[in-house]
Design an enzyme around this catalytic site. Sequence first.
Site, PDB file in Angstrom:
ATOM      1  N   ILE A 164       0.867  -1.171   0.000  1.00 31.83           N
ATOM      2  CA  ILE A 164       0.000   0.000   0.000  1.00 31.83           C
ATOM      3  C   ILE A 164       0.904   1.221   0.000  1.00 31.83           C
ATOM      4  CG2 ILE A 164      -1.781   1.264   1.248  1.00 31.83           C
ATOM      5  CD1 ILE A 164      -2.712  -1.408   2.427  1.00 31.83           C
ATOM      6  N   ILE A 179       3.414   3.507  -3.020  1.00 29.27           N
ATOM      7  CA  ILE A 179       4.625   3.238  -3.796  1.00 29.27           C
ATOM      8  C   ILE A 179       5.400   4.550  -3.985  1.00 29.27           C
ATOM      9  CG2 ILE A 179       3.422   3.366  -6.037  1.00 29.27           C
ATOM     10  CD1 ILE A 179       5.932   0.611  -5.302  1.00 29.27           C
ATOM     11  N   ALA A 228      16.374 -15.862   2.476  1.00 30.85           N
ATOM     12  CA  ALA A 228      15.048 -16.130   3.044  1.00 30.85           C
ATOM     13  C   ALA A 228      14.666 -17.598   2.876  1.00 30.85           C
ATOM     14  CB  ALA A 228      14.004 -15.247   2.373  1.00 30.85           C
ATOM     15  N   LYS A 241       5.986   5.169  12.009  1.00 29.21           N
ATOM     16  CA  LYS A 241       6.185   5.361  13.451  1.00 29.21           C
ATOM     17  C   LYS A 241       5.034   6.103  14.101  1.00 29.21           C
ATOM     18  CE  LYS A 241       9.100   7.040  11.173  1.00 29.21           C
ATOM     19  NZ  LYS A 241      10.199   7.532  10.346  1.00 29.21           N
ATOM     20  N   GLU A 252      10.574  -2.805  11.873  1.00 27.17           N
ATOM     21  CA  GLU A 252      11.982  -2.407  12.005  1.00 27.17           C
ATOM     22  C   GLU A 252      12.222  -1.019  11.427  1.00 27.17           C
ATOM     23  OE1 GLU A 252      15.078  -2.195  13.471  1.00 27.17           O
ATOM     24  OE2 GLU A 252      15.008  -4.386  13.432  1.00 27.17           O
ATOM     25  N   ILE A 266      19.307   1.220  10.706  1.00 25.85           N
ATOM     26  CA  ILE A 266      19.882   0.511  11.856  1.00 25.85           C
ATOM     27  C   ILE A 266      18.900  -0.545  12.351  1.00 25.85           C
ATOM     28  CG2 ILE A 266      20.889   0.785  14.143  1.00 25.85           C
ATOM     29  CD1 ILE A 266      20.935   3.850  13.617  1.00 25.85           C
ATOM     30  N   GLU A 305      11.801  19.496   5.899  1.00 23.90           N
ATOM     31  CA  GLU A 305      10.597  19.729   5.094  1.00 23.90           C
ATOM     32  C   GLU A 305      10.269  21.224   5.053  1.00 23.90           C
ATOM     33  OE1 GLU A 305       8.795  17.122   3.868  1.00 23.90           O
ATOM     34  OE2 GLU A 305      10.007  15.561   4.805  1.00 23.90           O
ATOM     35  N   LYS A 359       9.379   7.777  17.959  1.00 28.49           N
ATOM     36  CA  LYS A 359      10.380   6.706  17.915  1.00 28.49           C
ATOM     37  C   LYS A 359      10.778   6.252  19.315  1.00 28.49           C
ATOM     38  CE  LYS A 359      12.109   8.541  13.543  1.00 28.49           C
ATOM     39  NZ  LYS A 359      13.078   9.547  13.009  1.00 28.49           N
ATOM     40  N   GLY A 400      15.648   7.924   4.340  1.00 31.16           N
ATOM     41  CA  GLY A 400      16.086   7.584   2.997  1.00 31.16           C
ATOM     42  C   GLY A 400      15.289   6.428   2.436  1.00 31.16           C
TER      43      GLY A 400
END
Lengths: 446, 446
Positions: free
Chosen positions: B15, B17, B39, B111, B135, B142, B196, B211, B309
Amino acid sequence: MTMPAATRPLRVGMIGIGTVGAGTFRVLARNQATIAGRAGRGIEVVVVAARNLARAAGVVGTGVALTNDPMQVATHPEVDVVVEAAGGTGPAREWLLAAMAAGKHVVTANKALLAVHGNELFAAARAHGVALAYEGAVAVSIPIIKALREGLTANRIEWVAGIINGTTNFILTKMRDEGLGFAEALAQAQALGYAEADPAFDIEGVDAAHKVTLLAANAFGMPVRFADAQVEGITALQGLDVACAEQLGYRIKLLGVARKRDNGGVELRVQPALVPATHLLAHVNGSMNGILVKGDAAGVTMYYGAGAGSEQTASAVIADLVDVARLDGTNAAQRVPHLGFHAHAVDDTIAVLPRAAVHTRHYLRVPVHAAQDIEAVGAWLAAQQVPVAQVALATDKALPPGSGPQVLVLTDAVAQATVDLAVHALAAHKAVAGPVTSLRVEMLDS
Amino acid sequence: MTMPAATRPLRVGMIGIGTVGAGTFRVLARNQATIAGRAGRGIEVVVVAARNLARAAGVVGTGVALTNDPMQVATHPEVDVVVEAAGGTGPAREWLLAAMAAGKHVVTANKALLAVHGNELFAAARAHGVALAYEGAVAVSIPIIKALREGLTANRIEWVAGIINGTTNFILTKMRDEGLGFAEALAQAQALGYAEADPAFDIEGVDAAHKVTLLAANAFGMPVRFADAQVEGITALQGLDVACAEQLGYRIKLLGVARKRDNGGVELRVQPALVPATHLLAHVNGSMNGILVKGDAAGVTMYYGAGAGSEQTASAVIADLVDVARLDGTNAAQRVPHLGFHAHAVDDTIAVLPRAAVHTRHYLRVPVHAAQDIEAVGAWLAAQQVPVAQVALATDKALPPGSGPQVLVLTDAVAQATVDLAVHALAAHKAVAGPVTSLRVEMLDS
């Protein structure tokens, strides 16, 4: 497709109850409820093999069986997983092979064992469908094996470079901060317990080479190729070069480096190298470890923490035990593969490049008869195809009293063969007054 | 107890792109063979929801179904796992709830969504026996969630403290390196694309609070308590304090801190704070992130990398997908629990301590009429039960032209209530010539 959860405790047999074993036992006991809450089941040490049973009893108390015979632990019918915390490479290999043949998972922090016998041991683990876990084998407090093979699993790893020996980092930090020579700094490290009475293993780079061998195997899915690693320690490092590097804006660290080259070969090496003073890695000081990993998607990430210690190692060993506790009963395809790859266990075609082919920037220090020789040295190096990036004279601040003039050179990236040839030939140059020193300048940003 | 390995590819519905979604698609495609090798099976994007279908087609090419309707992806019969890469907290919540109700695993880097609706979403994941992986929600490059809940699983986590917002770290680095004021540094960050056009979310500390809320939930197994976090940004920070902190040997960083206190309460807070210049965290500069974790066994470890990023986030999202690919088909007890604990999903009794109870060292800057007022200020603070550790006058180097004298104070650890009272009362002191500034000095070694 759903199986019932394993709810009985995971039963652990330990071989060795020294620094690592006792730390593991202590942390398992202290954080018992927390660890069981995270693992979904208890983790219980049921049998321990030790040389000194009275001392072992002092550590583990009653309720844990004791034996003098490690093989009894390795093949004990009530043990699900064997923790090898005895060290050494001979008998430990046999214990792990026996444990895996008996269908037991194994956990070890024994880097020497895995660097030397890893290919055989990982193959045995695959053959028997058991886990061989070894988070504690590299930079104990830092979950670097998990970061490499799980956290960064999306990435093509380009290189790994790290400070992975605390003893030598302590010595190098002392040399820089206090202007000590190597011998003095080593003596201080020994007096403070940061270096062994026989420090050869650390200061000659062997311990770091064991670790970088394991990092390379993980990063690239290659066999463990310790025998092919190029290993240089810090015993020949002079305080003069620490000071000259500082003048140029660098610090010297003992680095373990594994770098995949575009030709498919891997540089696998340990050596003292210059790191820019502005780089985070230059600020990993004292006995601490720091490991940089470059991935094509994540970019550069770094992992920092203590590289030794009883409970620091226990942290890694128990993390492995919790993984085993969760995944015992799954098949091997549902566990993280030992060196990161299910598809090929290891890629046997990946070889270590010889020293001559290593490609880095370099630092040269050239003792000369007079300051004006700087021009002749620079011109001569350029004529030998050494890509000179910067030439400077060592300042009085960098030089010890009575030192003659020293020309300092930084190069762009160049093959080690070219540098070795130039350094050898430079000895015959009439301007040169003594042995030329060359050190690598590690390229940590690309 | 052994099940056959799932060998058909894991089918992904995405959901969104945009930056994150396109990066994930690109890295999955580029490293396809490597990722499948790790995997144990392929990972295939089969359907994508996007607002602009033409643009989406430009990213994913043919062979991937496209839809305008995110709910179609969430409930798509051929999808095993839904990646939410759209952002926002309203509809995204509904998509994830619908996907999980349909038995699908979900992966998100959102987040804000998890900090606000995490308790409901994690409960839904448990109820439906699916994974909710995130993650990418903290410090994208990280693998810090994995480090906390797996790598350090043996540890009682004592505290987490990190630079977890790249925009503000870029601004603070500019302020220090170039002596800029906040407004100038922000303008530069905007011009260079590090902030921004509407930077409020970053500079007011909200993003960092999202976070650190997730880090606290993981570290302590507590509910997500974003509403209770104390959040202070850097908009009021003066260049003068950056310079005065430097004089005292500190740098100012925007830190997210979660600290478990002996009384069982948790400090959960974001604020600009002083970090010793010799500390590794002080050298995390520019837009980079760095997170310290203190565990009772591992000690202090640190994790460093890019915090934003496209491909950096993809690295985390794909790591989650690989975990799902391996563990799809196991039961929930064999997967890592969402907030680290199987035994109790979350410990509802763990509460966030109010501001008044926060206990840290402090920095105070007190404008005075004359240099000799330093003694009166120091004595007055001590009389107010403020544990003064160091008092100094700001040097000319730290002060802008025309500034009056400034008394700088460092305290030992003290309750915020005591400091707030003293700062308030100090305004009426006859020696004081202007508003008193107080900042926390974070205690990062114990």
